[in-house]
Design a protein around this motif. Structure first.
Motif, PDB file in Angstrom:
ATOM      1  N   GLY A   2      -0.281   5.082 -13.614  1.00  0.00           N
ATOM      2  CA  GLY A   2       0.232   4.481 -12.399  1.00  0.00           C
ATOM      3  C   GLY A   2      -0.874   4.091 -11.448  1.00  0.00           C
ATOM      4  O   GLY A   2      -1.921   3.575 -11.847  1.00  0.00           O
ATOM      5  N   HIS A   3      -0.670   4.383 -10.142  1.00  0.00           N
ATOM      6  CA  HIS A   3      -1.645   3.977  -9.140  1.00  0.00           C
ATOM      7  C   HIS A   3      -2.893   4.843  -9.137  1.00  0.00           C
ATOM      8  O   HIS A   3      -3.835   4.573  -8.383  1.00  0.00           O
ATOM      9  CB  HIS A   3      -0.995   3.963  -7.750  1.00  0.00           C
ATOM     10  CG  HIS A   3       0.009   2.863  -7.584  1.00  0.00           C
ATOM     11  ND1 HIS A   3       1.351   3.054  -7.812  1.00  0.00           N
ATOM     12  CD2 HIS A   3      -0.128   1.555  -7.236  1.00  0.00           C
ATOM     13  CE1 HIS A   3       2.000   1.915  -7.604  1.00  0.00           C
ATOM     14  NE2 HIS A   3       1.123   0.993  -7.254  1.00  0.00           N
ATOM     15  N   HIS A  22      -4.142  -2.966 -12.377  1.00  0.00           N
ATOM     16  CA  HIS A  22      -4.008  -2.328 -11.069  1.00  0.00           C
ATOM     17  C   HIS A  22      -4.829  -3.166 -10.098  1.00  0.00           C
ATOM     18  O   HIS A  22      -6.056  -3.257 -10.224  1.00  0.00           O
ATOM     19  CB  HIS A  22      -4.511  -0.883 -11.101  1.00  0.00           C
ATOM     20  CG  HIS A  22      -4.419  -0.199  -9.759  1.00  0.00           C
ATOM     21  ND1 HIS A  22      -5.108   0.948  -9.455  1.00  0.00           N
ATOM     22  CD2 HIS A  22      -3.711  -0.512  -8.636  1.00  0.00           C
ATOM     23  CE1 HIS A  22      -4.842   1.317  -8.214  1.00  0.00           C
ATOM     24  NE2 HIS A  22      -3.992   0.444  -7.701  1.00  0.00           N
ATOM     25  N   ARG A  39       6.310  -0.421  -7.918  1.00  0.00           N
ATOM     26  CA  ARG A  39       4.957  -0.691  -8.420  1.00  0.00           C
ATOM     27  C   ARG A  39       3.995  -1.070  -7.300  1.00  0.00           C
ATOM     28  O   ARG A  39       2.805  -1.234  -7.551  1.00  0.00           O
ATOM     29  CB  ARG A  39       5.001  -1.809  -9.469  1.00  0.00           C
ATOM     30  CG  ARG A  39       5.806  -1.460 -10.715  1.00  0.00           C
ATOM     31  CD  ARG A  39       5.632  -2.528 -11.790  1.00  0.00           C
ATOM     32  NE  ARG A  39       6.415  -2.236 -12.969  1.00  0.00           N
ATOM     33  CZ  ARG A  39       7.585  -2.778 -13.265  1.00  0.00           C
ATOM     34  NH1 ARG A  39       8.098  -3.675 -12.433  1.00  0.00           N
ATOM     35  NH2 ARG A  39       8.230  -2.455 -14.355  1.00  0.00           N
ATOM     36  N   ALA A  95       3.916  -7.366  -9.207  1.00  0.00           N
ATOM     37  CA  ALA A  95       4.732  -6.201  -9.543  1.00  0.00           C
ATOM     38  C   ALA A  95       5.884  -6.589 -10.464  1.00  0.00           C
ATOM     39  O   ALA A  95       6.233  -5.827 -11.387  1.00  0.00           O
ATOM     40  CB  ALA A  95       5.261  -5.554  -8.263  1.00  0.00           C
ATOM     41  N   SER A 139       7.048  -7.340 -18.297  1.00  0.00           N
ATOM     42  CA  SER A 139       5.951  -6.432 -18.594  1.00  0.00           C
ATOM     43  C   SER A 139       4.968  -7.145 -19.494  1.00  0.00           C
ATOM     44  O   SER A 139       5.269  -8.148 -20.120  1.00  0.00           O
ATOM     45  CB  SER A 139       6.461  -5.153 -19.269  1.00  0.00           C
ATOM     46  OG  SER A 139       7.099  -5.460 -20.483  1.00  0.00           O
ATOM     47  N   SER A 175       9.031  -3.133  -4.450  1.00  0.00           N
ATOM     48  CA  SER A 175       8.968  -2.617  -5.809  1.00  0.00           C
ATOM     49  C   SER A 175       8.250  -1.268  -5.831  1.00  0.00           C
ATOM     50  O   SER A 175       7.267  -1.063  -5.106  1.00  0.00           O
ATOM     51  CB  SER A 175       8.213  -3.611  -6.706  1.00  0.00           C
ATOM     52  OG  SER A 175       7.851  -3.014  -7.927  1.00  0.00           O
ATOM     53  N   GLY A 234       5.117  -6.405 -14.009  1.00  0.00           N
ATOM     54  CA  GLY A 234       4.785  -5.093 -14.563  1.00  0.00           C
ATOM     55  C   GLY A 234       3.453  -4.542 -14.127  1.00  0.00           C
ATOM     56  O   GLY A 234       3.038  -3.478 -14.608  1.00  0.00           O
ATOM     57  N   HIS A 235       2.768  -5.225 -13.214  1.00  0.00           N
ATOM     58  CA  HIS A 235       1.456  -4.768 -12.793  1.00  0.00           C
ATOM     59  C   HIS A 235       1.577  -3.876 -11.555  1.00  0.00           C
ATOM     60  O   HIS A 235       2.575  -3.890 -10.845  1.00  0.00           O
ATOM     61  CB  HIS A 235       0.542  -5.963 -12.533  1.00  0.00           C
ATOM     62  CG  HIS A 235       0.384  -6.834 -13.744  1.00  0.00           C
ATOM     63  ND1 HIS A 235      -0.307  -6.432 -14.859  1.00  0.00           N
ATOM     64  CD2 HIS A 235       0.878  -8.064 -14.029  1.00  0.00           C
ATOM     65  CE1 HIS A 235      -0.254  -7.386 -15.776  1.00  0.00           C
ATOM     66  NE2 HIS A 235       0.465  -8.384 -15.293  1.00  0.00           N
ATOM     67  N   LEU A 236       0.542  -3.105 -11.306  1.00  0.00           N
ATOM     68  CA  LEU A 236       0.514  -2.147 -10.209  1.00  0.00           C
ATOM     69  C   LEU A 236      -0.299  -2.727  -9.063  1.00  0.00           C
ATOM     70  O   LEU A 236      -1.371  -3.301  -9.276  1.00  0.00           O
ATOM     71  CB  LEU A 236      -0.099  -0.829 -10.674  1.00  0.00           C
ATOM     72  CG  LEU A 236       0.577  -0.196 -11.899  1.00  0.00           C
ATOM     73  CD1 LEU A 236      -0.291   0.908 -12.478  1.00  0.00           C
ATOM     74  CD2 LEU A 236       1.948   0.345 -11.515  1.00  0.00           C
TER      75      LEU A 236
END
Length: 491
Positions: free
Chosen positions: A117-118, A11, A59, A34, A4, A57, A37-39
């Protein structure tokens, strides 16, 4: 590699061209983002999304955008794997029809921005060479685009930016048979053969979509503040990305080779195994093929596969088949459906029966799980079109190569790999690219049977060692993420 980040995650919208040779490295990049820790919002057409691995994932969010209908394009065609080579330009025309749906998708994404989130505002769009219409849409929402170049760095340099091509125009195929003037004279960059140069020159002319492939690339590149190259200093040399930065006048960040480690480790964990009824039903006969491999001696089988898009003429298929028969080695040939179905008796009369009776060869019409096949203990070498994604998979398993480049960057790449002694290129006639069965047989035997083959195997194992230095390869992605975060901090 950190799981993370110390600041809010990025995003990133990831949107590849509609070819699995592009979708696969874009998906590998999405997975790497992902894991940090990225979206990621991964965009493609519905059938392509349905073909992606089920275990992704959380994510990574998958978004399906249906292609509009185009006269002459087969129903349900959503990738280059679904169409013969002559229909790919119609697929590009359908792809351009996604401009409206993508604009609506981004407008909705930004209208709902501010959530978690997304639902969070996209920070970047990572796109492909064909997306010349997307950067203007992204600019309306003040989101930057990064052009992800999945081609080897020598090819990107050889093709060059628009300014260099305007200063040194290339109008005849013969001009692509020598390195362009913007390549340093001390460079070992190879050039195309004449039959390849004819196709490369065609990429500078408009097709059924109304524009040329090079115009798409140049317009996309012009409007992207960052270029990402699927490159590694250990394979391409330390000067590759520096040359690209000089040529294109903007940051060029290597991503590493984005090798499919998880797929290879899963294949190794599964072992040989022909699979059960579920795999046989889902794979349309994959199980029997894998069981045939199980019965072969270690490193005795040549795996033959030429990708999902490159053109395969009936004459080429017949000469390859007869060359394999003359070579006398065991082989497994994944012959894609369009080639297998073209014109009925594409393979020589009695060929499949003869090689099957001898216990030496299997021709599989349709898809095979390539990484799993390459990871099988029975496979000892790979006969390939030298597509970059296929070569990266082969590097990971340490297989020497028999190369028959068919289109695009493949000729340059094959010459680079041959110079590294990682394999041999099958000779082709300079003018029309025709292949002779005896040349196919000789190349196969030099790699798989003759004493010289051990030198090719050693070079292939050295590339394998480079690829399995995961700390170095992961470091490229860490640097890329750092660059993406820097841009967000400046906003």
């Amino acid at each position: 590699m950190a799981e993370s980040t110390q600041e809010p995650p990025l995003h990133v919208v990831v949107f590849p061209w509609l070819a699995f040779g592009h979708i696969v490295p874009f998906l590998e990049l999405a997975g790497q983002l992902a894991r940090r820790g990225h979206l990621v919002t991964f965009v493609s057409a519905p059938r392509n999304v349905a073909r992606l691995p089920r275990e992704l994932s959380p994510r990574i969010r998958l978004v399906s955008l249906p292609l509009p209908a185009v006269d002459g394009l087969p129903d349900g065609a959503e990738s280059t794997a679904d169409v013969p080579p002559e229909k790919v330009e119609l697929l590009k025309l359908a792809f351009d029809g996604l401009a409206g749906p993508v604009a609506s998708f981004l407008a909705e994404a930004f209208a709902g921005a501010g959530g978690e989130g997304h639902a969070k505002r996209p920070d970047w769009i990572i796109l492909d060479f064909a997306h010349n219409w997307l950067p203007p849409i992204a600019e309306q929402h003040k989101v930057p685009c990064a052009l992800f170049l999945i081609f080897p760095a020598p090819f990107v340099a050889f093709m060059g930016p628009k300014a260099a091509n305007d200063a040194h125009p290339r109008t005849a195929p013969e001009q692509f048979t020598v390195p362009p003037p913007w390549i340093p004279s001390a460079s070992s960059t190879p050039a195309f053969h004449l039959h390849e140069a004819k196709r490369i020159a065609g990429g500078f002319h408009p097709n059924a979509s109304g524009t040329s492939d090079m115009s798409r690339f140049w317009e996309t590149e012009r409007r992207c503040p960052l270029l990402v190259c699927r490159s590694s200093r250990e394979v391409d040399g330390p000067a590759a990305c520096a040359l690209l930065r000089e040529l294109y006048g903007k940051p060029v960040v290597p991503s590493g080779l984005l090798a499919p480690y998880d797929a290879v480790l899963a294949a190794a964990h599964a072992g040989g195994g022909g699979g059960g009824e579920e795999e046989e039903d889902a794979g349309g006969g994959v199980g029997p093929v894998m069981r045939w491999l199980d019965a072969q001696p270690a490193r005795s089988v040549l795996y033959v596969a030429f990708g999902s898009e490159a053109p395969l003429s009936p004459a080429l298929v017949r000469e390859v088949a007869l060359g394999l028969e003359i070579a006398g080695v065991r082989f497994l040939w994944a012959l894609r459906k369009h080639a297998a179905a073209a014109g009925g008796g594409l393979l020589p009369a009695g060929f499949e029966r003869r090689v099957a009776a001898a216990g030496r060869g299997v021709v599989r019409a349709g898809w095979l799980p390539q990484v799993r096949v390459l990871a099988h203990a029975a496979v000892g070498a790979f006969m390939t079109h030298a597509g970059w994604s296929s070569l990266v998979e082969s590097f990971l398993l340490g297989h020497p190569l028999v190369m028959l480049p068919l289109a695009g960057d493949q000729g340059l790449t094959a010459r680079v790999m041959a110079a590294r002694r990682a394999g041999l290129e099958v000779p082709r006639a300079a003018d029309d690219g025709s292949v002779a069965r005896d040349d196919v047989a000789a190349a196969v035997r030099r790699v798989m049977v003759e004493e010289e083959g051990e030198a090719f195997a050693r070079a292939a194992r050295e590339l394998q060692r480079v690829l399995w230095d995961r700390e170095t390869q992961e470091g490229y992605v860490d640097d890329l993420v750092h660059n993406l975060l820097l841009q967000r901090r400046r906003e």
